[in-house]
Design an enzyme around this catalytic site. Structure first.
Site, short mmCIF file in Angstrom:
data_model
loop_
_atom_site.label_atom_id
_atom_site.label_comp_id
_atom_site.label_asym_id
_atom_site.label_seq_id
_atom_site.Cartn_x
_atom_site.Cartn_y
_atom_site.Cartn_z
N GLN A 130 34.44 -15.69 -36.99
CA GLN A 130 33.73 -16.15 -35.80
C GLN A 130 32.22 -15.92 -35.91
O GLN A 130 31.45 -16.54 -35.18
CB GLN A 130 34.25 -15.42 -34.54
CG GLN A 130 35.66 -15.76 -34.14
CD GLN A 130 36.68 -14.81 -34.73
OE1 GLN A 130 36.50 -14.32 -35.84
NE2 GLN A 130 37.76 -14.55 -34.02
N ASP A 154 36.03 -8.04 -24.28
CA ASP A 154 37.23 -8.72 -23.80
C ASP A 154 37.75 -8.02 -22.56
O ASP A 154 38.18 -8.67 -21.61
CB ASP A 154 38.29 -8.75 -24.91
CG ASP A 154 37.86 -9.69 -26.00
OD1 ASP A 154 38.10 -10.89 -25.87
OD2 ASP A 154 37.18 -9.23 -26.94
N ASN A 173 36.67 -4.76 -27.57
CA ASN A 173 36.03 -5.94 -28.16
C ASN A 173 36.57 -6.12 -29.59
O ASN A 173 37.37 -5.31 -30.07
CB ASN A 173 34.50 -5.78 -28.16
CG ASN A 173 33.79 -7.09 -28.47
OD1 ASN A 173 34.07 -8.12 -27.85
ND2 ASN A 173 32.89 -7.08 -29.43
N LYS A 174 36.12 -7.16 -30.24
CA LYS A 174 36.59 -7.52 -31.59
C LYS A 174 36.71 -6.32 -32.52
O LYS A 174 35.85 -5.43 -32.50
CB LYS A 174 35.63 -8.56 -32.16
CG LYS A 174 35.91 -9.05 -33.55
CD LYS A 174 37.29 -9.62 -33.76
CE LYS A 174 37.66 -10.74 -32.82
NZ LYS A 174 39.08 -11.13 -32.93
#
Ligand code: RUB
Length: 272
Positions: free
Chosen positions: A131, A175, A184-185
């Site tokens: 991403q 998130d 988060n990621k």
């Protein structure tokens, strides 16, 4: 395309991460729900990405009768406020680090650039789904200088080594915003730990609707994203997200302001 087909296509695109990031997932899922507003479609949409409380929050609002138009309006209004708050934090000549692809972060950086701030970006490619390339492309298109690192070069990227500059601040998305920290990621906690050692402030740039008081599971994704057709006797793990304890977080930049963790929680709870 009829409603069911459009609904199914969105479900597929979210599942395959063609639609990614908490904000985009929530917006598209809301649209899918508006096509077929039933309990079954809500259940289906919630099952797609389990680490997404904003998705859950907005579907709950819609089910309780808040209009789709009103919910949609929130996304843009919140982003506009976030942009202005991020603008105040960025200084000319900053090196700003980011990870994965967050629409809240990318939009705010593009806004700051358009409003005349001069800064550059360091980012990660973000394995296994890359991403970071999406982030790099979007920022570059907006005229922002971008330097990308492989994920395992985090130590180099976040310290002044091997020709890199010292990173001034880190902006990452979220998130889920929980009582004790943010999800988060995958990679985000390592980033936050290195940042702490290097005295680099970590800012979470996120819509306050990502807050949830509920326990939030970490999504584990398909193993072939890591290694397609891997030999059978090799175990692979593919957690999509990671928990960042609040002690690593300088502030949360949301539409509610740039707030310490405790102040954010207070405001977010009363805003919901
Ligand atoms: C995306 C990711 C983003 C947050 C916030 O993960 O971790 O940082 O979702 O994004 P994935 P946004 O690509 O697996 O969905 O600011 O767009 O809501």
């Amino acid at each position: 395309m009829n409603k069911q087909k459009r609904f199914n296509q969105i479900v597929k695109d979210i599942k395959e991460v063609k639609i990614q990031g908490a904000r985009n997932i929530a917006k598209k899922a809301l649209y899918a729900y508006s096509l077929i507003p039933t309990k079954a479609s809500r259940k289906k949409l919630l099952s797609l990405r389990p680490t997404e409380p904003m998705l859950e929050n907005i579907l709950e609002m819609a089910e309780k009768g808040k209009s789709i138009k009103e919910i949609k309006k929130h996304f843009n209004a919140a982003q506009e406020k976030i942009n202005k708050n991020v603008f105040k934090i960025i200084e000319n000549n900053d090196v700003v680090f980011t990870h994965c692809h967050s629409t809240n972060v990318v939009n705010a950086l593009i806004y700051a650039k358009k409003k005349g701030k001069r800064f550059e970006i360091y980012n990660t490619e973000t394995r296994p789904l890359f991403q970071g390339r999406k982030t790099a492309r979007e920022l570059r298109k907006a005229g922002i200088k971008v330097t990308m690192f492989v994920d395992s070069a985090l130590g180099v990227a976040l310290s002044k080594e091997q020709g890199t500059e010292k990173v001034d601040k880190i902006f990452i998305g979220a998130d889920a915003i929980l009582k004790k920290g943010v999800i988060n990621k995958i990679g985000s906690e390592v980033i936050a730990q290195i940042a702490k050692n290097q005295k680099i402030p970590v800012y979470i740039v996120a819509d306050s609707w990502k807050y949830t008081p509920k326990k939030t599971p970490i999504e584990n994704r398909k193993l072939n994203e890591v290694w397609d057709k891997a030999p059978k006797n090799i175990k692979i793990k593919n957690p999509a997200f990671e928990f960042i304890p609040k002690k690593y977080i300088e502030a949360i930049i949301s539409e509610l302001g740039t707030l310490s963790y405790a102040s954010f929680l207070k405001k977010a709870k009363s805003a919901q």
